[in-house]
Design a protein around this motif. Structure first.
Motif, mmCIF file in Angstrom:
data_model
loop_
_atom_site.group_PDB
_atom_site.id
_atom_site.type_symbol
_atom_site.label_atom_id
_atom_site.label_comp_id
_atom_site.label_asym_id
_atom_site.label_seq_id
_atom_site.Cartn_x
_atom_site.Cartn_y
_atom_site.Cartn_z
ATOM 1 N N PHE A 80 -9.580 12.480 -2.033
ATOM 2 C CA PHE A 80 -8.867 11.589 -2.955
ATOM 3 C C PHE A 80 -8.923 12.128 -4.382
ATOM 4 C CE2 PHE A 80 -8.923 7.693 -5.664
ATOM 5 C CZ PHE A 80 -7.611 7.307 -5.435
ATOM 6 N N TYR A 81 -10.107 12.567 -4.823
ATOM 7 C CA TYR A 81 -10.257 13.099 -6.179
ATOM 8 C C TYR A 81 -9.413 14.361 -6.372
ATOM 9 C CZ TYR A 81 -12.363 15.448 -10.181
ATOM 10 O OH TYR A 81 -12.548 16.105 -11.367
ATOM 11 N N ASN A 82 -9.507 15.301 -5.438
ATOM 12 C CA ASN A 82 -8.731 16.539 -5.549
ATOM 13 C C ASN A 82 -7.234 16.268 -5.476
ATOM 14 O OD1 ASN A 82 -10.825 18.409 -5.885
ATOM 15 N ND2 ASN A 82 -11.172 18.579 -3.685
ATOM 16 N N LEU A 83 -6.847 15.255 -4.705
ATOM 17 C CA LEU A 83 -5.429 14.889 -4.607
ATOM 18 C C LEU A 83 -4.912 14.388 -5.947
ATOM 19 C CD1 LEU A 83 -2.885 14.342 -2.863
ATOM 20 C CD2 LEU A 83 -3.844 12.080 -2.380
ATOM 21 N N LEU A 104 7.304 11.427 -18.708
ATOM 22 C CA LEU A 104 6.367 12.119 -17.827
ATOM 23 C C LEU A 104 5.071 11.322 -17.674
ATOM 24 C CD1 LEU A 104 5.635 14.607 -16.142
ATOM 25 C CD2 LEU A 104 4.796 15.690 -18.243
ATOM 26 N N PHE A 105 4.608 10.743 -18.768
ATOM 27 C CA PHE A 105 3.393 9.924 -18.722
ATOM 28 C C PHE A 105 3.559 8.752 -17.764
ATOM 29 C CE2 PHE A 105 1.082 6.173 -20.296
ATOM 30 C CZ PHE A 105 -0.222 6.644 -20.245
ATOM 31 N N VAL A 106 4.701 8.088 -17.833
ATOM 32 C CA VAL A 106 4.965 6.941 -16.951
ATOM 33 C C VAL A 106 5.043 7.397 -15.496
ATOM 34 C CG1 VAL A 106 6.673 5.188 -16.339
ATOM 35 C CG2 VAL A 106 6.084 5.566 -18.733
ATOM 36 N N ILE A 107 5.676 8.552 -15.260
ATOM 37 C CA ILE A 107 5.783 9.076 -13.890
ATOM 38 C C ILE A 107 4.392 9.369 -13.323
ATOM 39 C CG2 ILE A 107 6.556 11.052 -12.507
ATOM 40 C CD1 ILE A 107 9.017 11.195 -14.341
ATOM 41 N N ILE A 108 3.557 10.053 -14.100
ATOM 42 C CA ILE A 108 2.203 10.383 -13.648
ATOM 43 C C ILE A 108 1.385 9.114 -13.422
ATOM 44 C CG2 ILE A 108 0.016 11.467 -14.331
ATOM 45 C CD1 ILE A 108 1.638 13.626 -15.730
ATOM 46 N N ALA A 109 1.497 8.163 -14.355
ATOM 47 C CA ALA A 109 0.760 6.902 -14.225
ATOM 48 C C ALA A 109 1.205 6.134 -12.981
ATOM 49 C CB ALA A 109 0.962 6.046 -15.474
ATOM 50 N N ALA A 110 2.518 6.132 -12.703
ATOM 51 C CA ALA A 110 3.036 5.408 -11.533
ATOM 52 C C ALA A 110 2.557 6.055 -10.235
ATOM 53 C CB ALA A 110 4.564 5.378 -11.583
ATOM 54 N N ILE A 111 2.638 7.388 -10.158
ATOM 55 C CA ILE A 111 2.188 8.090 -8.954
ATOM 56 C C ILE A 111 0.688 7.887 -8.747
ATOM 57 C CG2 ILE A 111 1.884 10.359 -7.890
ATOM 58 C CD1 ILE A 111 4.489 11.215 -9.232
ATOM 59 N N THR A 112 -0.083 7.955 -9.834
ATOM 60 C CA THR A 112 -1.525 7.744 -9.749
ATOM 61 C C THR A 112 -1.842 6.326 -9.285
ATOM 62 O OG1 THR A 112 -1.862 9.335 -11.557
ATOM 63 C CG2 THR A 112 -3.705 7.879 -11.017
ATOM 64 N N THR A 118 -1.103 5.998 -5.621
ATOM 65 C CA THR A 118 -2.136 6.700 -4.852
ATOM 66 C C THR A 118 -3.411 5.874 -4.765
ATOM 67 O OG1 THR A 118 -1.228 8.797 -5.680
ATOM 68 C CG2 THR A 118 -3.361 8.888 -4.594
ATOM 69 N N PHE A 119 -3.806 5.257 -5.874
ATOM 70 C CA PHE A 119 -4.977 4.386 -5.870
ATOM 71 C C PHE A 119 -4.740 3.157 -4.987
ATOM 72 C CE2 PHE A 119 -6.719 6.714 -9.470
ATOM 73 C CZ PHE A 119 -8.087 6.543 -9.298
ATOM 74 N N LYS A 120 -3.524 2.612 -5.059
ATOM 75 C CA LYS A 120 -3.201 1.399 -4.302
ATOM 76 C C LYS A 120 -3.239 1.659 -2.806
ATOM 77 C CE LYS A 120 -1.832 -2.954 -4.480
ATOM 78 N NZ LYS A 120 -2.647 -4.026 -5.095
ATOM 79 N N THR A 121 -2.885 2.870 -2.403
ATOM 80 C CA THR A 121 -2.843 3.220 -0.978
ATOM 81 C C THR A 121 -4.065 4.007 -0.539
ATOM 82 O OG1 THR A 121 -1.554 5.212 -1.522
ATOM 83 C CG2 THR A 121 -0.317 3.210 -0.959
ATOM 84 N N SER A 122 -5.168 3.846 -1.244
ATOM 85 C CA SER A 122 -6.371 4.652 -0.967
ATOM 86 C C SER A 122 -7.352 3.949 -0.032
ATOM 87 C CB SER A 122 -7.077 4.998 -2.280
ATOM 88 O OG SER A 122 -7.522 3.817 -2.938
ATOM 89 N N LYS A 123 -6.842 3.084 0.846
ATOM 90 C CA LYS A 123 -7.726 2.403 1.797
ATOM 91 C C LYS A 123 -8.330 3.378 2.803
ATOM 92 C CE LYS A 123 -5.336 -2.055 1.422
ATOM 93 N NZ LYS A 123 -4.579 -3.115 2.124
#
Length: 305
Positions: A225-228, A281-289, A292-297
Motif C-alpha cells: 500500500f505504501y509503495n503503491l 494536478l494537486f486535485v488529481i493526485i489528492a483524488a487518486i490518493t 486508494t485509501f478508501k479502497t484499502s480494505k
C-alpha cells in the motif's frame, strides 16, 4: 504545596522544550510549503506574468481553469494521457520487480549485503546525473548500448530517447533502475515476518507458492500500500529526467504534465495559468490518493489467521 508547584513548573518546561524542538519543522512547513501553496493558489486566479516587474497581477477569476479545460484542453489532455499511461505501467512493474528482487536478496546466503548495496546504488545517484548518464549511454552514435548492439550483436541501432516511438518504453526501462528504494523497504518488511509462521505452514505441507500467497503477501500488504501510494505520486510528478532527455525528436511523446506546467511558467511566462495547472494536478493526485485509501480494505495490519 511547593512540590506541586515544582512539578507543574517542570511539566511546563518539558512542554515548552517539546514545542521548541518541533518549532523548526513547523516553521519549515509554513515558510516552504503552505506559503508557496497559498501564493500559487492566488496566482491561479490571476494573469501573473513574472516578466512584468512593476505590473500588478490582474484578477481573472476561473479563466485559467476554463482555458485548461477549454481552448487548451488538447495539450492538457495529451499531457495527462502521457503522464497517466507512464504511471499505470511503471507503478505495478516496479512493485512486482522490487518485491521479487527483495525475495531473492532476503535469502540467508553469503554476499547478500553486497548485492543489496549494488541494487540500492542507483537510488542515491541524483536525478540530474542519472538523466545525463542515460542520455550519454543511449546515444545512437557512440552510446554504450548501441555499440553493443551494432558491434557485438550485429543488430541495427536502437533509437532509445531519440524517437517519439521508443522514448516512452526507454523511460520506463530507465525507471526500473530506481527500484532499489522499494527493494530496501520490502526487505525490512520481510524481516519482520515471524519465522514461526513459515515453520507452521511447512509442517502442514505448504509449498513455496502457498507460503508466499498465504503468509508473505498478506503480511506485506501495508508495504504494498505504501509503495503503491508513493509510486503513484512520484509517477504523476516525474519531471527532472524528462526535462533532461527531451529533444526535438521526442518532445511530443514526452509531454508530461509537470513538464507542460514548466513550459507555460518558464517558457511562455504564463505563471498564473501554470499555477492553475499545478492545482489541477494537486486535485488529481489528492483524488487518486483518497480513492486508494478508501479502497484499502485489502491491507492487513493484524496477524495472519
Amino acid at each position: 504545596m511547593s512540590k506541586v508547584r515544582t512539578f507543574r513548573k517542570g511539566k511546563a518546561l518539558d512542554i515548552f522544550t517539546s514545542y521548541l524542538f518541533v518549532l523548526p519543522v513547523i516553521l519549515g512547513i509554513l515558510l516552504f510549503t503552505l506559503v508557496p501553496m497559498m501564493t500559487s493558489l492566488y496566482y491561479s486566479f490571476t494573469d501573473y506574468n513574472p516578466t512584468l516587474v512593476n505590473a500588478k497581477p490582474a484578477f481573472v477569476g476561473i479563466q485559467n481553469f476554463a482555458d485548461a479545460f477549454g481552448k487548451n484542453w488538447k495539450a492538457v489532455g495529451n499531457s495527462l494521457f502521457v503522464t497517466i499511461s507512464y504511471t499505470i505501467i511503471t507503478v505495478p512493474l516496479n512493485l512486482v520487480l522490487s518485491f521479487a528482487i527483495a525475495m531473492l536478496l532476503n535469502q540467508k546466503l553469503k554476499g547478500m549485503r553486497v548485492f543489496r548495496t549494488i541494487y540500492y546504488i542507483p537510488v542515491i545517484i541524483p536525478a540530474v546525473a542519472s538523466g545525463l548518464l542515460w542520455n550519454d549511454i543511449t546515444k545512437v552514435n557512440g552510446g554504450m548500448f548501441n555499440v553493443i548492439l551494432t558491434e557485438f550483436l550485429k543488430l541495427p541501432p536502437y533509437q532509445f530517447y531519440n524517437s517519439a516511438e521508443t522514448v516512452l518504453p526507454s523511460l520506463i526501462f530507465m525507471s526500473l533502475f530506481g527500484m532499489g528504494g522499494g527493494m530496501v523497504l520490502w526487505i525490512a518488511q520481510l524481516k519482520g515476518i515471524p519465522e514461526s509462521l513459515y515453520e507452521a505452514a511447512s509442517l502442514d505441507g505448504a509449498n513455496f507458492f502457498v507460503r508466499t500467497f498465504r503468509i508473505t503477501l498478506p503480511m506485506c500488504t501495508p508495504m504494498i500500500f505504501y509503495n503503491l501510494i508513493m509510486g503513484i505520486i512520484g509517477g504523476l510528478q516525474i519531471f527532472t529526467q524528462v526535462l533532461l532527455l527531451r529533444n526535438p525528436n521526442n518532445s511530443e511523446a514526452l509531454n508530461f504534465f509537470v513538464l507542460h506546467i514548466y513550459d507555460n511558467a518558464m517558457g511562455n511566462n504564463m505563471m498564473g495559468y501554470a499555477s492553475a495547472l499545478s492545482w489541477i494536478l494537486f486535485v488529481i493526485i489528492a483524488a487518486i490518493t483518497a480513492v486508494t485509501f478508501k479502497t484499502s480494505k485489502w491491507v492487513y495490519y493484524g496477524e495472519v489467521a
